[in-house]
Design a protein around this motif. Structure first.
Motif, PDB file in Angstrom:
ATOM      1  N   VAL A  69       0.846  -1.190   0.000  1.00 30.02           N
ATOM      2  CA  VAL A  69       0.000   0.000   0.000  1.00 30.02           C
ATOM      3  C   VAL A  69       0.884   1.244   0.000  1.00 30.02           C
ATOM      4  N   TYR A  70       0.601   2.175  -0.884  1.00 30.61           N
ATOM      5  CA  TYR A  70       1.388   3.419  -0.914  1.00 30.61           C
ATOM      6  C   TYR A  70       0.467   4.599  -1.188  1.00 30.61           C
ATOM      7  N   ARG A  71       0.964   5.798  -0.871  1.00 28.56           N
ATOM      8  CA  ARG A  71       0.196   7.013  -1.073  1.00 28.56           C
ATOM      9  C   ARG A  71       0.555   7.622  -2.423  1.00 28.56           C
ATOM     10  N   ILE A  72      -0.451   8.089  -3.132  1.00 31.80           N
ATOM     11  CA  ILE A  72      -0.213   8.688  -4.451  1.00 31.80           C
ATOM     12  C   ILE A  72      -0.770  10.104  -4.477  1.00 31.80           C
ATOM     13  N   TYR A  73      -0.051  11.021  -5.099  1.00 30.06           N
ATOM     14  CA  TYR A  73      -0.453  12.420  -5.199  1.00 30.06           C
ATOM     15  C   TYR A  73      -0.719  13.032  -3.832  1.00 30.06           C
ATOM     16  N   GLY A  74      -0.086  12.464  -2.809  1.00 29.00           N
ATOM     17  CA  GLY A  74      -0.206  13.047  -1.488  1.00 29.00           C
ATOM     18  C   GLY A  74      -1.541  12.863  -0.817  1.00 29.00           C
ATOM     19  N   LEU A  75      -2.521  12.203  -1.460  1.00 32.51           N
ATOM     20  CA  LEU A  75      -3.821  12.106  -0.809  1.00 32.51           C
ATOM     21  C   LEU A  75      -4.564  10.805  -0.996  1.00 32.51           C
ATOM     22  N   HIS A  76      -4.253  10.025  -2.024  1.00 37.79           N
ATOM     23  CA  HIS A  76      -4.978   8.770  -2.222  1.00 37.79           C
ATOM     24  C   HIS A  76      -4.077   7.596  -1.875  1.00 37.79           C
ATOM     25  N   TRP A  77      -4.728   6.458  -1.526  1.00 40.44           N
ATOM     26  CA  TRP A  77      -3.984   5.224  -1.306  1.00 40.44           C
ATOM     27  C   TRP A  77      -4.175   4.299  -2.485  1.00 40.44           C
ATOM     28  N   ARG A 108     -19.193   8.761   0.362  1.00 38.05           N
ATOM     29  CA  ARG A 108     -20.132   9.868   0.262  1.00 38.05           C
ATOM     30  C   ARG A 108     -20.808   9.937  -1.107  1.00 38.05           C
ATOM     31  N   THR A 109     -21.114   8.769  -1.653  1.00 38.43           N
ATOM     32  CA  THR A 109     -21.913   8.671  -2.865  1.00 38.43           C
ATOM     33  C   THR A 109     -22.625   7.327  -2.830  1.00 38.43           C
ATOM     34  N   SER A 110     -23.796   7.252  -3.427  1.00 35.56           N
ATOM     35  CA  SER A 110     -24.523   5.985  -3.463  1.00 35.56           C
ATOM     36  C   SER A 110     -24.512   5.375  -4.859  1.00 35.56           C
ATOM     37  N   GLU A 111     -23.739   5.999  -5.767  1.00 34.30           N
ATOM     38  CA  GLU A 111     -23.615   5.455  -7.121  1.00 34.30           C
ATOM     39  C   GLU A 111     -22.756   4.201  -7.083  1.00 34.30           C
ATOM     40  N   LEU A 112     -23.386   3.041  -7.217  1.00 36.25           N
ATOM     41  CA  LEU A 112     -22.651   1.782  -7.108  1.00 36.25           C
ATOM     42  C   LEU A 112     -21.501   1.699  -8.104  1.00 36.25           C
ATOM     43  N   LYS A 113     -21.722   2.221  -9.294  1.00 35.63           N
ATOM     44  CA  LYS A 113     -20.700   2.117 -10.340  1.00 35.63           C
ATOM     45  C   LYS A 113     -19.435   2.909 -10.009  1.00 35.63           C
ATOM     46  N   ASN A 114     -19.549   3.871  -9.101  1.00 43.95           N
ATOM     47  CA  ASN A 114     -18.391   4.702  -8.786  1.00 43.95           C
ATOM     48  C   ASN A 114     -17.827   4.463  -7.388  1.00 43.95           C
ATOM     49  N   LEU A 115     -18.359   3.487  -6.679  1.00 39.34           N
ATOM     50  CA  LEU A 115     -17.875   3.239  -5.322  1.00 39.34           C
ATOM     51  C   LEU A 115     -16.426   2.778  -5.319  1.00 39.34           C
ATOM     52  N   CYS A 116     -16.084   1.869  -6.235  1.00 37.76           N
ATOM     53  CA  CYS A 116     -14.745   1.251  -6.239  1.00 37.76           C
ATOM     54  C   CYS A 116     -14.123   1.273  -7.623  1.00 37.76           C
ATOM     55  N   SER A 117     -14.492   2.247  -8.475  1.00 41.47           N
ATOM     56  CA  SER A 117     -14.046   2.269  -9.874  1.00 41.47           C
ATOM     57  C   SER A 117     -12.791   3.112 -10.035  1.00 41.47           C
ATOM     58  N   GLY A 118     -11.709   2.667  -9.400  1.00 41.89           N
ATOM     59  CA  GLY A 118     -10.429   3.369  -9.461  1.00 41.89           C
ATOM     60  C   GLY A 118      -9.627   2.990  -8.228  1.00 41.89           C
ATOM     61  N   PRO A 119      -8.294   2.986  -8.334  1.00 39.11           N
ATOM     62  CA  PRO A 119      -7.456   2.533  -7.228  1.00 39.11           C
ATOM     63  C   PRO A 119      -7.629   3.367  -5.951  1.00 39.11           C
ATOM     64  N   GLY A 120      -7.766   4.690  -6.092  1.00 46.15           N
ATOM     65  CA  GLY A 120      -7.972   5.534  -4.924  1.00 46.15           C
ATOM     66  C   GLY A 120      -9.364   5.354  -4.341  1.00 46.15           C
TER      67      GLY A 120
END
Length: 183
Positions: A69-77, A108-120
């Motif tokens: 696990v590492y931090r990217i752009y200073g704010l995402h994991w 802070r969103t209920s859009e299922l398609k965007n809950l986990c659609s990206g590493p951060g």
DNA sequence: CTACCGATCGCCT
DNA sequence: GGCGATCGGTAGC
């Protein structure tokens, strides 16, 4: 495809990345099916392991089937699964299956398609942070179930890397609507 | 020591 | 399509 977890991960990153599509990963019971991955090998100039072992990337040189696990752009994991030494598979997207309410609250969103659609995004949804670096993916709080058989997978160039764009090292579950981007 | 920029995301125009 | 947030590795002076 090896059924033994250790043998499954102790292989080149590209093979592990392809075969991880369809695996079910949870953290404290929150997670789902892995639908998008990317492969990073030690001889790859954009891989964190390319210049050798450091404090940050030590997990990449540790035991297979563990988390890097590492931090990217200073704010995402970003969450990786360690493959053979110096190799890792970036988990880029998950189809949410378990702990939906917790994910929705964290993201802070209920859009299922965007809950986990990206590493951060998936790290925020599952609650992944530095404390999980180096932990085994087979032990609590993680849980990993390998896919029973190989899924249909489409490949593409990796996202966000300028070099080696021709290399088809991104793996997506065919037809999934939970990807970070269409292949 | 400083400067630059990345395996990103969300909000702005 | 563009940009700011914000940390840490790496290169270069």
């Amino acid at each position: 495809m090896p059924t033994n977890v250790k043998a499954f991960f102790a292989r080149p990153a590209k093979l592990v990345a392809r075969d991880l599509i369809g695996a079910v990963l949870t953290l404290d019971g929150v997670g789902g099916e892995i639908v998008e991955t990317e492969a990073y090998a030690p001889d790859d100039p954009v891989s964190h392991s390319f210049r050798g072992k450091t404090a940050r990337n030590a997990s990449m040189f540790g035991a297979p089937a563990h988390a890097y696990v590492y931090r990217i752009y200073g704010l995402h994991w970003c969450l990786n699964a360690v493959a053979e030494p110096g190799s890792a598979v970036l988990i880029r997207a998950i189809e949410p299956k378990a702990g939906l309410e917790e994910m929705i609250a964290r993201r802070r969103t209920s859009e299922l398609k965007n809950l986990c659609s990206g590493p951060g995004r998936l790290c925020e949804a599952l609650g992944v942070n530095r404390a999980h670096d180096g932990l085994s993916l087979q032990k609590a709080p993680f849980r990993l179930r390998l896919p029973p058989a190989r899924h249909d997978v489409t490949t593409s160039g990796r996202i966000g890397v300028r070099e080696a764009v021709a290399a088809q090292l991104r793996y997506c579950k065919a037809g999934s609507s939970y990807l970070s981007r269409k292949p």
